[in-house]
Design a protein around this motif. Structure first.
Motif, PDB file in Angstrom:
ATOM      1  N   ASP A 178       0.825  -1.213   0.000  1.00  0.00           N
ATOM      2  CA  ASP A 178       0.000   0.000   0.000  1.00  0.00           C
ATOM      3  C   ASP A 178       0.855   1.257   0.000  1.00  0.00           C
ATOM      4  O   ASP A 178       0.335   2.365   0.072  1.00  0.00           O
ATOM      5  N   SER A 179       2.184   1.079  -0.056  1.00  0.00           N
ATOM      6  CA  SER A 179       3.066   2.233   0.128  1.00  0.00           C
ATOM      7  C   SER A 179       2.929   3.250  -0.992  1.00  0.00           C
ATOM      8  O   SER A 179       3.372   4.389  -0.848  1.00  0.00           O
ATOM      9  N   ALA A 180       2.297   2.876  -2.112  1.00  0.00           N
ATOM     10  CA  ALA A 180       2.099   3.850  -3.187  1.00  0.00           C
ATOM     11  C   ALA A 180       1.146   4.955  -2.763  1.00  0.00           C
ATOM     12  O   ALA A 180       0.917   5.899  -3.522  1.00  0.00           O
ATOM     13  N   ILE A 181       0.628   4.879  -1.525  1.00  0.00           N
ATOM     14  CA  ILE A 181      -0.133   6.012  -0.984  1.00  0.00           C
ATOM     15  C   ILE A 181       0.794   7.237  -0.928  1.00  0.00           C
ATOM     16  O   ILE A 181       0.331   8.372  -0.995  1.00  0.00           O
ATOM     17  N   SER A 182       2.115   6.986  -0.822  1.00  0.00           N
ATOM     18  CA  SER A 182       3.086   8.090  -0.832  1.00  0.00           C
ATOM     19  C   SER A 182       2.952   8.894  -2.112  1.00  0.00           C
ATOM     20  O   SER A 182       2.839  10.119  -2.090  1.00  0.00           O
ATOM     21  N   GLU A 183       3.003   8.176  -3.241  1.00  0.00           N
ATOM     22  CA  GLU A 183       2.925   8.853  -4.533  1.00  0.00           C
ATOM     23  C   GLU A 183       1.527   9.424  -4.755  1.00  0.00           C
ATOM     24  O   GLU A 183       1.368  10.453  -5.399  1.00  0.00           O
ATOM     25  N   THR A 184       0.503   8.741  -4.229  1.00  0.00           N
ATOM     26  CA  THR A 184      -0.859   9.247  -4.368  1.00  0.00           C
ATOM     27  C   THR A 184      -0.961  10.617  -3.693  1.00  0.00           C
ATOM     28  O   THR A 184      -1.633  11.516  -4.172  1.00  0.00           O
ATOM     29  N   TYR A 185      -0.249  10.763  -2.565  1.00  0.00           N
ATOM     30  CA  TYR A 185      -0.226  12.041  -1.853  1.00  0.00           C
ATOM     31  C   TYR A 185       0.701  13.030  -2.549  1.00  0.00           C
ATOM     32  O   TYR A 185       0.413  14.220  -2.596  1.00  0.00           O
ATOM     33  N   GLY A 186       1.834  12.538  -3.079  1.00  0.00           N
ATOM     34  CA  GLY A 186       2.737  13.447  -3.805  1.00  0.00           C
ATOM     35  C   GLY A 186       4.198  13.354  -3.420  1.00  0.00           C
ATOM     36  O   GLY A 186       5.034  14.064  -3.960  1.00  0.00           O
ATOM     37  N   PHE A 187       4.542  12.451  -2.463  1.00  0.00           N
ATOM     38  CA  PHE A 187       5.963  12.289  -2.189  1.00  0.00           C
ATOM     39  C   PHE A 187       6.428  10.972  -2.796  1.00  0.00           C
ATOM     40  O   PHE A 187       5.849  10.504  -3.774  1.00  0.00           O
ATOM     41  N   GLY A 188       7.522  10.382  -2.293  1.00  0.00           N
ATOM     42  CA  GLY A 188       8.036   9.177  -2.948  1.00  0.00           C
ATOM     43  C   GLY A 188       8.516   9.515  -4.350  1.00  0.00           C
ATOM     44  O   GLY A 188       9.166  10.535  -4.562  1.00  0.00           O
ATOM     45  N   GLY A 189       8.130   8.696  -5.314  1.00  0.00           N
ATOM     46  CA  GLY A 189       8.583   8.895  -6.695  1.00  0.00           C
ATOM     47  C   GLY A 189       8.249  10.275  -7.239  1.00  0.00           C
ATOM     48  O   GLY A 189       8.969  10.824  -8.052  1.00  0.00           O
ATOM     49  N   PHE A 190       7.138  10.852  -6.750  1.00  0.00           N
ATOM     50  CA  PHE A 190       6.719  12.169  -7.242  1.00  0.00           C
ATOM     51  C   PHE A 190       7.663  13.268  -6.750  1.00  0.00           C
ATOM     52  O   PHE A 190       7.702  14.342  -7.340  1.00  0.00           O
ATOM     53  N   ALA A 191       8.355  13.012  -5.644  1.00  0.00           N
ATOM     54  CA  ALA A 191       9.236  14.029  -5.069  1.00  0.00           C
ATOM     55  C   ALA A 191      10.696  13.657  -5.275  1.00  0.00           C
ATOM     56  O   ALA A 191      11.567  14.084  -4.532  1.00  0.00           O
ATOM     57  N   MET A 192      10.974  12.861  -6.301  1.00  0.00           N
ATOM     58  CA  MET A 192      12.337  12.381  -6.549  1.00  0.00           C
ATOM     59  C   MET A 192      13.321  13.555  -6.628  1.00  0.00           C
ATOM     60  O   MET A 192      14.476  13.427  -6.262  1.00  0.00           O
ATOM     61  N   ALA A 193      12.858  14.710  -7.114  1.00  0.00           N
ATOM     62  CA  ALA A 193      13.755  15.854  -7.289  1.00  0.00           C
ATOM     63  C   ALA A 193      14.379  16.297  -5.978  1.00  0.00           C
ATOM     64  O   ALA A 193      15.423  16.930  -5.968  1.00  0.00           O
ATOM     65  N   THR A 194      13.727  15.984  -4.877  1.00  0.00           N
ATOM     66  CA  THR A 194      14.256  16.466  -3.604  1.00  0.00           C
ATOM     67  C   THR A 194      15.239  15.476  -2.991  1.00  0.00           C
ATOM     68  O   THR A 194      15.840  15.759  -1.968  1.00  0.00           O
ATOM     69  N   ALA A 195      15.382  14.318  -3.586  1.00  0.00           N
ATOM     70  CA  ALA A 195      16.216  13.266  -3.004  1.00  0.00           C
ATOM     71  C   ALA A 195      17.305  12.807  -3.968  1.00  0.00           C
ATOM     72  O   ALA A 195      17.303  11.668  -4.424  1.00  0.00           O
ATOM     73  N   PRO A 196      18.235  13.716  -4.307  1.00  0.00           N
ATOM     74  CA  PRO A 196      19.258  13.331  -5.291  1.00  0.00           C
ATOM     75  C   PRO A 196      20.050  12.090  -4.881  1.00  0.00           C
ATOM     76  O   PRO A 196      20.562  11.378  -5.742  1.00  0.00           O
ATOM     77  N   ALA A 197      20.097  11.822  -3.555  1.00  0.00           N
ATOM     78  CA  ALA A 197      20.912  10.688  -3.120  1.00  0.00           C
ATOM     79  C   ALA A 197      20.366   9.354  -3.612  1.00  0.00           C
ATOM     80  O   ALA A 197      21.084   8.359  -3.623  1.00  0.00           O
ATOM     81  N   ILE A 198      19.095   9.291  -4.013  1.00  0.00           N
ATOM     82  CA  ILE A 198      18.574   7.981  -4.440  1.00  0.00           C
ATOM     83  C   ILE A 198      18.434   7.870  -5.942  1.00  0.00           C
ATOM     84  O   ILE A 198      17.730   6.988  -6.441  1.00  0.00           O
ATOM     85  N   VAL A 199      19.103   8.749  -6.687  1.00  0.00           N
ATOM     86  CA  VAL A 199      18.926   8.644  -8.136  1.00  0.00           C
ATOM     87  C   VAL A 199      19.421   7.316  -8.684  1.00  0.00           C
ATOM     88  O   VAL A 199      19.047   6.943  -9.786  1.00  0.00           O
ATOM     89  N   ALA A 200      20.233   6.605  -7.904  1.00  0.00           N
ATOM     90  CA  ALA A 200      20.669   5.290  -8.384  1.00  0.00           C
ATOM     91  C   ALA A 200      19.474   4.409  -8.722  1.00  0.00           C
ATOM     92  O   ALA A 200      19.532   3.566  -9.604  1.00  0.00           O
TER      93      ALA A 200
END
Lengths: 312, 475, 514
Positions: free
Chosen positions: B360-382
């Motif tokens: 159910d963790s895609a609730i993150s993206e449904t809200y707008g973080f996680g994959g949708f907020a990738m720009a704020t987390a350069p450390a995980i671009v791998a």
């Protein structure tokens, strides 16, 4: 603000015990040989090679594992001077000095199993188990042959590797030292990428030859001589790794594989596959084809051990 | 009347070019500005989807949808979810019974469950004492005596397999603004864990300790310290380089900072407190579930708004990916096959070992973080196998399928633009851009656990079905 | 075989990313194969055996990294090297503005408020939807697509009209807005003649003739081929006339159309009175009386339309040379008695129309796929008969394939077919240059011309081929070169669409009376 010219002190995590002992008394100036994300190779004042690996790397001969995530943004470049002194290793990066302390590192000794506890049929079982895993999970492009749809250059190199391997196996089997020498020369330095596949292959057999109870002594002498006579045949890193392997020292991952193989007596091939699966997968993950090429050498070496044992 | 035509003759020509790239070169060569779209037929060119989209774009209908969607994103952004306590599922979760097992994703029966979910279910049954061993648990699960139900249908979300049983401790997250409450399980941290499908003795032992020590201590700490503003912590964590789905290092520190004084004041032994602190320190993921419950509390407040085409749930059970849409309230699921997750694997595992997308963790993206907020987390671009720029590109691209930016949760790297919020079913189909989801990869077989992390997308079928249902409901 | 070698001394990469680079290099279009290895004796030996060992590689040491790239036929070594270097250095650049390619018109318009026009060239089934999106975002539209249902066109034009926006097209892919030619258009000098055209090639021809007369175009609005039909009712032509009336940069207006619906013609002509500027009307086959009665200037052909417009608005002394009839007499003498017919194979609808009407005026029967008379209408699969004039750009021919200005294959095949017909005296063709058109329309047709002439010659006939090259001296390729190539192949070249029709008519008359 942190001054950019400040010297950063880097703590060691663990290191090759032999290297640590050597560094304690080593004084003089060396240089940076090459820089990768996960490791810096240093030329010692005595012409030898050592590695500074990053946190999380496995232990290996002539390697000091340092508490740093990676070497990318330190501005360390090949050719820069390195000072070996009582305070450790001092090197200059573009963004300030780095000093690697050698005190406090956990000492690592490769502890190798004995081979003579395995009967010829047990050697065969372990070789087949290993072969199965390598052929299923290994990476083509080196000793496993060319990858599907590979370009002619890769195909040519892989064909040459295959010929070298076959020649070596034939020569070792028949104790033909001249043939062994030719085969070693045919494999040294051959292969794509940074670590030639032929070198990885030979390294594994070299390591096997150092085990108690090995029948590969003749091969070891031939390889030793070739390295002495023609040191420029392959890269300095490969030469160093081969020499260490001849004296029974190699990366921890491969040592783990050997130890797991030594635990297979009495098992069926299926059981043996399960016993060695985890360490084999870790070893396969090394480099691009390096892990695969090394384990291919181990498979060939184990088969040779069995055959040479049989001839006794 | 022809003011607009006259003003065209007086301005510099600035062309949007759709369909034929060769016109781009011709126009640019003559010195005019031209933007060529990466155009694909809307709705994948399927006539029935186009018809549904057309129906939703009739001006009167579109106006109603516009209003409903504005309300939905307002409710998402204005929701202020507070962590108010912890409690056992049986005590706090609506509809929970001793023989109920909640799971991730849309409804699914035991026989169709993925390996990881089966592993988690049997582990949970052993943990609850309902079965003596895993074999017995499998028999019990198949017997029909156990009630399986999606977490989402009980105000809950469940990470990965999402398996939640009666005596597990839950986060209690109360939406201060709209009065609803959401729940989720505690993190088992990173190792062989139940939510990834592992179920051996070490897993059960940990669950027992979580039930007997961690859960009660957290519960007591909340009673001492009072509510914690999770949206505030989430936005701080995003400023510190987390996207709060696959990277939780800052968020976990922030949550610990909020909880630590109260944890120290609880009546547990120092030994037990050290165990809890060690446990929290053992993985950055500790706060992961907390953000899921936060998002769930906000998304539930936006669910059930008549006419809204905003997605309020994206959830996967390892077999199917399910979507719920605000305007089609209640428990209407629109599903398609769960997809592969692409990303780096732990050493020794290969892509073919992977189970399909789950949790159910895609609730993150449904809200707008996680994959949708990738720009704020350069450390995980791998995870995306590439550059910081590609990560920024993901966030900007999600802007094309969302309705608004959430002003309360912002991204410094994009000039403090709010996270893209309110996935619009219509926009997903019109653009052909599917939401991007950051997630972990569980082994396809039961009992093994996590073997990697990466990104995935929902199946387009789920959105197509939703669009058709929306069209039917609105005309 | 082109080998490119890079030797990287003391430059290292992670082995995994290095192999990823080698895989990527192998997938480049320009690259036949790529290989990355250390410069050891054995590796160099293998390269030597393959004949790939350059002196540069030969000199590589055992610590150097060799990057060996074999370029594909035709790919420049430097270009390939640049691409591979790019791969090797890619990791370094990680910052800077992330650009995004928009998927929808709405997103692009919202991101760029200065956007003011959308060119839409998607499959007709989706075109209406995209146009609506563009209009809703206040963008003017040039709809290039064809096969758009007429009801949809009406709805979209009504919406555009309500919003005061242009909705140009469908199925008439041309416009010149602010001196920028869109879709199919020619490089025409800026000027004061405003053109509103319900025909694509008609508009192109008129603009090119205006240019040839030394004048230029203020704007060219292509309204779409069906704009003057009963259903559409001339919505865009009327809006266009009004826009030019209000435009201070326009001194004279030219209207161009294929034969319009009578009721619509009336409505459009009614606008002339209030335009406040001279209006030249060229409606193929239209009546002079109606135009003059409405206060307009009647044009008998495209050449005449351009000439009158230039005389009225720019240069009263403008003139064109008359048709040279001597060539017709020469040619007519070569035909056998049974060679009595002319066949027209056109890319441009209005060019076809103009020539066909020239024939009709002289009382000849003409068969065509764009004939108004249903008794003489042909379909794409019907064989030619009598005088046949075909518009290959008509929906009947283009359904599912590119416009003949881009894809000439159907017309080439037809040319060869016509050559086999013993009744054929001449084949008339147009060659349209400019933006959007084939890069060498004459060149691609020459082999078929040669073949056609050969077939006729073998049967002991002379086959006359008449060609018209539509383009300005600013277009690429240059019309002069295209004309020279036609003439070298024995083609008679005409100087305008009007002259092409005159030539065909004169020739037809000659062979009939011979």
């Amino acid at each position: 603000m942190v001054s950019v010219s400040a010297t950063t002190l880097l703590r060691p995590c663990s290191g090759d015990a032999v290297l640590l002992a050597h560094l304690r008394t080593l004084r003089g100036c060396g240089s940076v040989e090459s820089v990768f994300r996960g490791v810096i190779n240093l030329l010692l004042p005595d012409g030898g090679l050592m590695a500074l690996a990053v946190r999380g790397s496995g232990d290996a001969p002539r390697t000091l594992v340092v508490d740093i995530a990676h070497w990318l943004d330190r501005g360390v470049e090949a050719g820069r001077a390195v000072e070996f002194g009582p305070d450790g290793i001092a090197l200059q990066g573009a963004f300030g000095g780095l000093r690697v302390s050698v005190r406090g590192a956990i000492k690592w000794h490769p502890i190798l199993p004995r081979l003579d506890s395995l009967t010829p049929s047990e050697l065969a079982v372990s070789a087949r188990a290993l072969h199965h895993l390598v052929s299923v999970d290994g990476e083509p492009g080196g000793m496993l042959g060319a990858s599907p749809g590979a370009a002619p250059m890769e195909v040519a190199v892989c064909t040459a590797l295959e010929h070298g391997r076959d020649a070596l196996v034939r020569a070792v089997r028949s104790s033909d030292t001249v043939g062994m020498r030719d085969a070693v020369l045919a494999l040294l330095g051959l292969g794509p990428g940074l670590t030639p596949a032929g070198d990885d292959f030979l390294t594994a057999i070299a390591l096997l030859s150092s085990l108690d109870g090995s029948g590969l002594g003749l091969f070891a002498r031939v390889l030793h001589d070739v390295l002495d006579e023609q040191p420029g045949r392959t890269t300095l890193l490969s030469t160093t790794t081969l020499r260490e392997a001849l004296s029974g020292r190699f990366r921890a991952e491969l040592v783990d594989v050997l130890c797991s193989l030594a635990a297979t007596p009495g098992q069926s091939e299926v059981q043996a596959i399960e016993t060695v699966r985890a360490p084999v997968r870790r070893a396969l993950a090394h480099g691009h084809t390096s892990g695969t090429d090394t384990l291919s050498g181990l498979v060939a070496g184990l088969h040779l051990e069995r055959e040479l044992r049989g001839s006794l | 009347m022809s003011n607009r035509i006259t003003s065209l003759f007086e301005s510099d020509l600035d062309v949007v070019n759709v369909g034929l790239a060769m016109f781009d070169e011709d126009i640019a060569a003559q010195g005019a500005k031209v933007t060529t779209l990466d155009w694909t037929p809307p709705g994948g060119g399927k006539p029935e989807i186009l018809a549904a989209l057309d129906a939703l774009e009739v001006p009167e209908v579109a106006a109603r949808i516009g209003e409903a969607n504005a309300l939905a994103v307002e409710r998402i952004a204005d929701s202020q979810p507070m962590l108010t306590g912890f409690g056992r599922a049986i005590d706090v979760v609506p509809g929970m019974t001793p023989t109920t097992i909640l799971h991730a994703g849309p409804p699914i029966t035991w026989d169709r469950m993925a390996g990881a979910m089966k592993g988690a279910v049997t582990g949970a049954l052993v943990f609850e004492g309902l079965a003596a061993d895993l074999e017995g648990a499998a028999a019990l699960a198949a017997s029909g005596e156990i009630t399986f139900s999606p977490c989402h249908e009980h105000d809950c979300v469940g990470s990965m397999a999402g398996v939640t049983s009666a005596s597990m401790y839950m986060h209690i997250v109360h939406n201060e603004t709209y009065g609803n409450t959401a729940y989720t399980n505690l993190s088992e941290q990173m190792a062989k864990i139940l939510r990834m499908g592992a179920n051996d003795e070490s897993v059960i032992e940990r669950l027992v300790w979580m039930r007997d020590v961690l859960g009660p201590m957290l519960k007591e700490a909340m009673e001492i310290g009072g509510p914690v503003d999770l949206r505030l912590l989430l936005s701080q964590a995003l400023h510190m380089g987390d996207e709060c789905h696959n990277r939780n290092i800052a968020g976990t520190l922030l949550l610990l900072q909020a909880l630590a004084p109260s944890l120290l004041q609880t009546g547990f032994t120092t030994e037990q407190k050290k165990e809890v602190f060690d446990f929290i320190a053992s993985s950055d993921y500790f706060s992961g579930p907390t953000w899921l419950a936060m998002a769930k509390a906000a998304m539930d407040a936006a669910h059930g708004i008549e006419g809204s085409t905003i997605v309020t749930t994206m959830a996967r059970n390892g077999v199917e990916f399910g979507v719920r849409v605000s305007g089609l309230g209640g428990n209407q699921w629109f599903t398609g096959p769960a997809q592969k997750v692409v990303g780096p694997m732990f050493a020794g595992y290969k892509p073919e070992d992977s189970g399909l997308d789950i949790g159910d963790s895609a609730i993150s993206e449904t809200y707008g973080f996680g994959g949708f907020a990738m720009a704020t987390a350069p450390a995980i671009v791998a995870l995306v196998g590439g550059t910081v720029q590609e990560a920024i590109g993901f966030t900007r691209q999600m802007g094309e399928i969302t309705t608004a930016q959430n002003p309360n949760v912002t991204i410094p790297m994009l000039d403090f633009q709010g996270i893209p919020t309110g996935i619009d079913v219509r926009k997903v189909l019109a653009t052909g851009i599917l939401p991007v989801i950051n997630t972990a990869i569980a082994h396809k077989e039961a009992g093994i656990g996590m073997i990697g992390a990466g990104i995935t997308h929902p199946p387009v079928e789920a959105f197509e079905k939703a669009a058709k249902a929306l069209a039917d409901s609105l005309i | 075989m082109s080998i490119t070698a890079v030797v990287k001394k003391n430059t290292y990469f992670d082995s995994v990313s290095l192999m990823a680079i080698s895989t990527k290099a192998n997938s480049l279009d320009e690259v036949k194969q790529a290989f990355v290895a250390m410069g050891t004796e054995m590796n160099k030996g293998v390269l030597g055996n393959l004949g790939l060992l350059t002196p540069e590689l030969e000199a590589a040491g055992n610590g150097d990294l060799m990057v060996v790239v074999e370029a594909r036929e035709g790919a420049g070594a430097d270009e390939v090297l640049a691409r591979v270097e790019e791969l090797l250095q890619r990791k370094a650049s990680a910052t800077g503005e992330a650009t995004i390619t928009h998927r929808t018109i709405a997103a692009a318009a919202q991101d760029n408020p200065a956007a003011n026009l959308a060119v839409i060239a998607v499959n007709g089934a989706y075109a209406g939807r995209e146009v609506r999106k563009a209009l809703e975002n206040d963008l003017h539209v040039l709809l290039f697509s064809d096969n758009v249902p007429v009801e949809e066109e009406v709805a979209l034009k009504e919406l555009a009209h309500e919003k005061g926006l242009l909705m140009m097209g469908p199925d008439c892919g041309t416009a010149i807005i602010n001196n920028v030619a869109l879709c199919f258009g020619n490089a025409v000098r800026p000027g004061s003649v405003g053109v509103v055209a319900a025909s694509g090639t008609g508009a192109q021809e008129v603009s090119v003739r205006i240019h040839a007369l030394g004048a230029g175009v203020s704007q060219l609005i292509g309204t779409g081929g069906r704009d003057l039909s009963e259903q559409v009712g001339g919505i865009m032509m009327i809006d266009g006339i009004r826009a030019f009336a209000a435009d201070p940069a326009t001194s004279v207006i030219v209207l161009v159309s294929k034969p319009p619906a009578p009721s619509v013609e009336k409505k459009v002509l009614a606008e002339i009175a209030t335009a406040g500027k001279p209006v030249v009307v060229y409606f193929v086959g239209g009546s002079e009386e109606a135009v003059v009665a409405a206060g307009g200037h009647f044009a008998s052909g495209s050449q005449d339309a351009a000439l009158q417009a230039v005389r009225l608005g720019v240069n009263p002394d403008a003139a064109v040379e008359p048709l040279d009839t001597r060539r017709i007499d020469e040619v007519a003498a070569l035909f056998k008695p049974e060679q009595r017919f002319v066949r027209g194979l056109f890319c441009g609808g209005t060019l076809c129309d103009e020539s066909m009407y020239a024939m009709l005026e002289s009382g000849d029967d003409v068969w065509s796929n764009i004939q108004k008379d249903p008794g003489r209408r042909l379909t794409a699969d019907s064989p030619s008969t009598g005088h046949t004039f075909l518009d290959f750009g008509d929906d009947d021919f283009t359904n599912g394939r590119p416009h003949p200005m881009i894809d000439p294959s159907l017309r080439l095949a037809r040319l060869v077919e016509e050559a086999k017909d013993p009744e054929v005296a001449a084949v008339v063709m147009d060659f349209v240059l400019g933006f959007g058109a084939h890069e060498d329309p004459v060149g691609v047709t020459l082999p078929a011309i040669e073949q056609a002439k050969g077939i006729a010659a073998e049967a002991g006939r002379h086959l006359e081929i008449v060609g018209y090259v539509l383009g300005t001296d600013l277009d690429t390729p240059a019309p002069a070169d295209q004309i020279a190539a036609l003439q070298a192949a024995g083609v008679t070249v005409t100087r305008s669409s009007t002259e092409t029709g005159q030539f065909a008519r004169a020739l037809a008359r000659k062979v009939k009376h011979a």
